[in-house]
Design a protein around this motif. Structure first.
Motif, PDB file in Angstrom:
ATOM      1  N   ASP A 131      43.120  41.065  39.233  1.00 11.32           N
ATOM      2  CA  ASP A 131      41.806  40.260  39.969  1.00 11.32           C
ATOM      3  C   ASP A 131      40.554  40.870  39.451  1.00 11.32           C
ATOM      4  O   ASP A 131      39.733  40.109  39.381  1.00 11.32           O
ATOM      5  CB  ASP A 131      41.952  40.623  41.663  1.00 11.32           C
ATOM      6  CG  ASP A 131      43.299  40.183  42.181  1.00 11.32           C
ATOM      7  OD1 ASP A 131      43.307  39.296  42.554  1.00 11.32           O
ATOM      8  OD2 ASP A 131      44.583  40.952  42.078  1.00 11.32           O
ATOM      9  N   LEU A 132      40.481  42.272  39.204  1.00 11.42           N
ATOM     10  CA  LEU A 132      39.347  42.754  38.823  1.00 11.42           C
ATOM     11  C   LEU A 132      39.795  44.009  37.868  1.00 11.42           C
ATOM     12  O   LEU A 132      40.988  44.409  37.695  1.00 11.42           O
ATOM     13  CB  LEU A 132      38.577  43.563  40.033  1.00 11.42           C
ATOM     14  CG  LEU A 132      37.967  42.694  41.134  1.00 11.42           C
ATOM     15  CD1 LEU A 132      38.137  43.604  42.519  1.00 11.42           C
ATOM     16  CD2 LEU A 132      36.855  42.104  40.650  1.00 11.42           C
ATOM     17  N   ALA A 133      38.857  44.196  36.716  1.00 12.35           N
ATOM     18  CA  ALA A 133      39.131  45.240  35.899  1.00 12.35           C
ATOM     19  C   ALA A 133      37.957  46.304  35.827  1.00 12.35           C
ATOM     20  O   ALA A 133      36.681  45.726  36.390  1.00 12.35           O
ATOM     21  CB  ALA A 133      39.577  44.807  34.633  1.00 12.35           C
ATOM     22  N   ILE A 134      37.969  47.429  35.526  1.00 11.43           N
ATOM     23  CA  ILE A 134      36.742  48.432  35.191  1.00 11.43           C
ATOM     24  C   ILE A 134      36.732  49.011  33.995  1.00 11.43           C
ATOM     25  O   ILE A 134      38.021  49.434  33.334  1.00 11.43           O
ATOM     26  CB  ILE A 134      36.743  49.188  36.414  1.00 11.43           C
ATOM     27  CG1 ILE A 134      37.804  50.301  36.282  1.00 11.43           C
ATOM     28  CG2 ILE A 134      36.566  48.666  37.760  1.00 11.43           C
ATOM     29  CD1 ILE A 134      37.161  51.850  36.445  1.00 11.43           C
ATOM     30  N   ILE A 186      32.392  46.148  35.603  1.00  8.05           N
ATOM     31  CA  ILE A 186      33.671  45.370  36.428  1.00  8.05           C
ATOM     32  C   ILE A 186      33.758  43.977  35.719  1.00  8.05           C
ATOM     33  O   ILE A 186      32.543  43.498  35.364  1.00  8.05           O
ATOM     34  CB  ILE A 186      33.293  45.399  37.803  1.00  8.05           C
ATOM     35  CG1 ILE A 186      33.100  46.622  38.558  1.00  8.05           C
ATOM     36  CG2 ILE A 186      34.361  44.385  38.660  1.00  8.05           C
ATOM     37  CD1 ILE A 186      32.166  46.591  39.776  1.00  8.05           C
ATOM     38  N   THR A 187      34.853  43.551  35.546  1.00  5.86           N
ATOM     39  CA  THR A 187      35.107  42.254  34.758  1.00  5.86           C
ATOM     40  C   THR A 187      36.019  41.343  35.622  1.00  5.86           C
ATOM     41  O   THR A 187      37.020  42.383  36.503  1.00  5.86           O
ATOM     42  CB  THR A 187      35.742  42.337  33.233  1.00  5.86           C
ATOM     43  OG1 THR A 187      36.710  43.122  33.484  1.00  5.86           O
ATOM     44  CG2 THR A 187      34.675  43.011  32.533  1.00  5.86           C
ATOM     45  N   THR A 188      36.117  39.977  35.794  1.00  4.27           N
ATOM     46  CA  THR A 188      36.609  39.296  36.641  1.00  4.27           C
ATOM     47  C   THR A 188      36.644  37.922  36.449  1.00  4.27           C
ATOM     48  O   THR A 188      35.543  37.531  35.775  1.00  4.27           O
ATOM     49  CB  THR A 188      36.356  39.655  38.234  1.00  4.27           C
ATOM     50  OG1 THR A 188      37.417  38.778  39.061  1.00  4.27           O
ATOM     51  CG2 THR A 188      35.091  39.140  38.467  1.00  4.27           C
ATOM     52  N   ASN A 189      37.575  37.145  36.659  1.00  3.42           N
ATOM     53  CA  ASN A 189      37.480  35.414  36.643  1.00  3.42           C
ATOM     54  C   ASN A 189      37.372  35.153  37.959  1.00  3.42           C
ATOM     55  O   ASN A 189      37.187  33.757  38.108  1.00  3.42           O
ATOM     56  CB  ASN A 189      38.608  35.018  35.911  1.00  3.42           C
ATOM     57  CG  ASN A 189      38.629  35.278  34.268  1.00  3.42           C
ATOM     58  OD1 ASN A 189      37.657  35.589  33.937  1.00  3.42           O
ATOM     59  ND2 ASN A 189      40.032  35.360  33.732  1.00  3.42           N
ATOM     60  N   ASN A 190      37.167  35.606  39.031  1.00  2.00           N
ATOM     61  CA  ASN A 190      36.917  35.239  40.565  1.00  2.00           C
ATOM     62  C   ASN A 190      35.664  35.212  40.949  1.00  2.00           C
ATOM     63  O   ASN A 190      34.722  36.464  40.913  1.00  2.00           O
ATOM     64  CB  ASN A 190      37.816  36.080  41.212  1.00  2.00           C
ATOM     65  CG  ASN A 190      37.863  35.733  42.563  1.00  2.00           C
ATOM     66  OD1 ASN A 190      36.920  35.397  43.267  1.00  2.00           O
ATOM     67  ND2 ASN A 190      39.199  36.135  43.239  1.00  2.00           N
ATOM     68  N   GLN A 191      35.122  34.106  41.091  1.00  2.00           N
ATOM     69  CA  GLN A 191      33.688  33.838  41.212  1.00  2.00           C
ATOM     70  C   GLN A 191      33.210  34.651  42.743  1.00  2.00           C
ATOM     71  O   GLN A 191      32.274  34.936  42.769  1.00  2.00           O
ATOM     72  CB  GLN A 191      33.219  32.367  41.157  1.00  2.00           C
ATOM     73  CG  GLN A 191      31.830  32.156  41.426  1.00  2.00           C
ATOM     74  CD  GLN A 191      31.118  30.950  41.467  1.00  2.00           C
ATOM     75  OE1 GLN A 191      31.955  30.001  41.944  1.00  2.00           O
ATOM     76  NE2 GLN A 191      30.301  30.671  41.077  1.00  2.00           N
ATOM     77  N   GLU A 192      34.082  34.411  43.552  1.00  2.00           N
ATOM     78  CA  GLU A 192      33.820  34.948  45.010  1.00  2.00           C
ATOM     79  C   GLU A 192      33.672  36.524  44.754  1.00  2.00           C
ATOM     80  O   GLU A 192      32.679  36.997  45.610  1.00  2.00           O
ATOM     81  CB  GLU A 192      34.892  34.320  45.818  1.00  2.00           C
ATOM     82  CG  GLU A 192      34.485  34.652  47.281  1.00  2.00           C
ATOM     83  CD  GLU A 192      35.835  34.404  48.244  1.00  2.00           C
ATOM     84  OE1 GLU A 192      35.896  34.756  49.276  1.00  2.00           O
ATOM     85  OE2 GLU A 192      36.528  33.474  47.778  1.00  2.00           O
ATOM     86  N   LEU A 193      34.548  37.165  44.341  1.00  2.00           N
ATOM     87  CA  LEU A 193      34.640  38.489  44.106  1.00  2.00           C
ATOM     88  C   LEU A 193      33.353  38.780  43.277  1.00  2.00           C
ATOM     89  O   LEU A 193      32.551  40.056  43.767  1.00  2.00           O
ATOM     90  CB  LEU A 193      35.700  39.022  43.302  1.00  2.00           C
ATOM     91  CG  LEU A 193      36.982  39.063  44.296  1.00  2.00           C
ATOM     92  CD1 LEU A 193      38.340  39.702  43.305  1.00  2.00           C
ATOM     93  CD2 LEU A 193      37.104  39.750  45.547  1.00  2.00           C
ATOM     94  N   TYR A 194      33.175  38.202  42.486  1.00  2.00           N
ATOM     95  CA  TYR A 194      31.871  38.270  41.652  1.00  2.00           C
ATOM     96  C   TYR A 194      30.371  38.337  42.271  1.00  2.00           C
ATOM     97  O   TYR A 194      29.754  39.284  42.327  1.00  2.00           O
ATOM     98  CB  TYR A 194      31.710  37.504  40.343  1.00  2.00           C
ATOM     99  CG  TYR A 194      30.432  37.387  39.872  1.00  2.00           C
ATOM    100  CD1 TYR A 194      29.885  38.570  38.873  1.00  2.00           C
ATOM    101  CD2 TYR A 194      29.417  36.265  39.628  1.00  2.00           C
ATOM    102  CE1 TYR A 194      28.916  38.418  38.241  1.00  2.00           C
ATOM    103  CE2 TYR A 194      28.304  36.198  38.910  1.00  2.00           C
ATOM    104  CZ  TYR A 194      27.900  37.380  38.057  1.00  2.00           C
ATOM    105  OH  TYR A 194      27.098  37.243  37.408  1.00  2.00           O
ATOM    106  N   GLN A 195      30.514  37.333  43.324  1.00  2.32           N
ATOM    107  CA  GLN A 195      29.174  37.246  44.153  1.00  2.32           C
ATOM    108  C   GLN A 195      29.234  38.585  45.035  1.00  2.32           C
ATOM    109  O   GLN A 195      28.119  38.901  45.191  1.00  2.32           O
ATOM    110  CB  GLN A 195      29.295  36.278  44.885  1.00  2.32           C
ATOM    111  CG  GLN A 195      28.877  34.943  43.995  1.00  2.32           C
ATOM    112  CD  GLN A 195      27.548  34.583  43.243  1.00  2.32           C
ATOM    113  OE1 GLN A 195      26.769  35.554  43.808  1.00  2.32           O
ATOM    114  NE2 GLN A 195      27.292  33.828  42.303  1.00  2.32           N
TER     115      GLN A 195
END
Ligand SMILES: Cc1ncc(COP(=O)(O)O)c(C=O)c1O
Length: 417
Positions: free
Chosen positions: A185-188, A205-214
């Motif tokens: 879901d997330l990486a650091i 932090i890296t992710t492909n999840n836009q909601e978590l990104y916001q």
């Protein structure tokens, strides 16, 4: 002349790096400027993910991850005891419980079979998340972890601090780069000076999840939102206009059409703190340094692989070696580890020769802080046995062949004496 010290890891700063920082020092922004977004974009491209959020350090990255995934008291999260304490501590910051599972003694990574055993031994829903670590630079098989996590409704944070540029090969034969967001879901990542990319302090932090990104963007800066479409207070309140009756109490979610105000737009100064966030920002100076360092990331990785293969060749088959990192496809070689007999004596012998090796890591479950939760010697036999023998040899791109040969020779001399 006294021999110069050889550390286990160190940063590599070039004139281009220094110029990048000087240029930013002379610009309008020391922080909250354009370099941060640029660093995030270039880093996301390098890793192969959609979104990246630069933060103050890797620990802040982990804390924000635990927050956006909703860790709270009563939640249980599984991780490895062989990692830096921050991988586990982020769960404690949010009041959750850390459950350790043992390592695989060959790869030193969190053992997926031990994790499965834990998950299967309790009702579904007992555990909320898993934090695998690409320890030493060796990539976790996240495809396997994702399917296990899905079976038990868990999220995954990949701690990739040791492995920018590392990868594993998935079941279709594709390279999956650490932190690319295809499975976790997330990486650091961390940009501490001993890491592949150094910014002094720093993290991503890296992710492909836009909601978590916001959510991450908001929590990185005090929980403050600056977006007309998301405000909860009314325009009248924001402007400071006299408030209608309904405005004098709570105004959350009230439709703007309810007011007969001539004002329809929020003033430019307006912002709202909608959540309890932090100041976990990185500075533009650090982002500029990170951007400059990123240009040499591949070069540094290749040199690390070369150093690893020289160590592999030098020690392969020698009888004082119980195990060694070896040469593994996709390994990013943050560390090169030997497991040896007489580790303490070897460590002290090398120090006398100005070679400063390190031990990664003291098992976290046996740190006094974690012992208070009931963890004790014998709980993680593979991790504890590994700790008795492991030693991390000098590993950084500017380590010269000559210095590496000196390290190798001193180790051989110690065991042959
Ligand atoms: C595996 C791992 N996770 C997390 C961290 C924390 O990163 P930082 O030191 O940037 O806070 C580190 C740093 O040493 C680490 O090695």
């Amino acid at each position: 002349m006294e021999k110069k010290a050889i550390p286990y890891g160190r940063q590599h700063i070039t004139p281009d790096d220094i110029n990048a920082v000087i240029e930013t020092l002379q610009s309008d922004f020391l922080t909250q400027g354009p370099k941060i977004l640029e660093f995030e974009k270039v880093f996301a491209d390098y890793i192969g993910c959609k979104y990246a959020v630069a933060v103050a350090n890797g620990t802040a990255a982990l804390h924000l991850n635990a927050l956006v995934l909703g860790v709270k008291p009563g939640h249980k999260v599984i991780t490895t005891p062989i990692t830096f304490a921050a991988s586990a501590n982020c769960v404690r910051y949010c009041g959750g419980e850390v459950i350790f599972a043992d390592i695989d003694p060959e790869s030193y990574l969190l053992d997926i079979h031990a994790v499965r055993k834990l998950l299967e031994s309790s009702p579904k829903g007992t555990y909320q998340g898993i934090i695998p670590v690409d320890f030493a630079g060796r990539a976790v098989d996240l495809e396997a972890f994702r399917s296990l996590a899905d079976e038990f409704g868990c999220w995954i944070i990949e701690d990739s601090c040791h492995s920018p540029g590392g990868y594993f090969i998935d079941s279709n034969g594709n390279k999956q780069r650490c932190g690319n967001g295809n499975f976790a879901d997330l990486a650091i990542f961390s940009f501490h000076p001993v890491k592949h990319i150094a910014t002094g302090e720093g993290g991503m932090i890296t992710t492909n999840n836009q909601e978590l990104y916001q959510k991450l963007l908001t929590l990185r800066t005090h929980g403050i939102v600056k977006n007309d479409g998301l405000y909860q207070n009314s325009v009248d309140f924001a402007i400071g206009a006299p408030l209608g009756k309904s405005e004098q109490s709570t105004v959350f979610s009230e439709p703007l059409t309810a007011h007969r105000s001539p004002f329809t737009a929020y003033p430019l100064w307006y912002m709202e703190m909608q959540d309890l966030g932090y100041n976990y920002r990185i500075t533009d100076l650090q982002a500029a340094l990170g951007l400059s360092q990123l240009q040499r990331a591949e070069e540094g990785l290749l040199r690390r692989i070369e150093i690893a293969s020289r160590y592999q060749k030098a020690f392969n088959g020698l009888d004082f070696i119980k195990h060694q990192s070896g040469v593994i496809e996709g390994h990013a070689y943050h560390l090169y580890i030997l497991e040896v007999e007489n580790r303490l004596e070897l460590y002290n012998h090398l120090r006398k020769k100005q070679i400063f090796t390190q031990i990664h890591y003291i098992p976290i479950h046996l740190m006094p802080y974690y012992r208070q939760f009931g963890w004790k010697v014998g709980d993680m036999p593979y991790a504890e046995n590994y700790y008795k023998h492991c030693i991390s040899l000098p590993m950084y791109p500017t380590l010269s062949n000559e210095d590496q040969d000196f390290v190798i020779k001193q180790i051989q001399n110690f065991y042959e004496a």
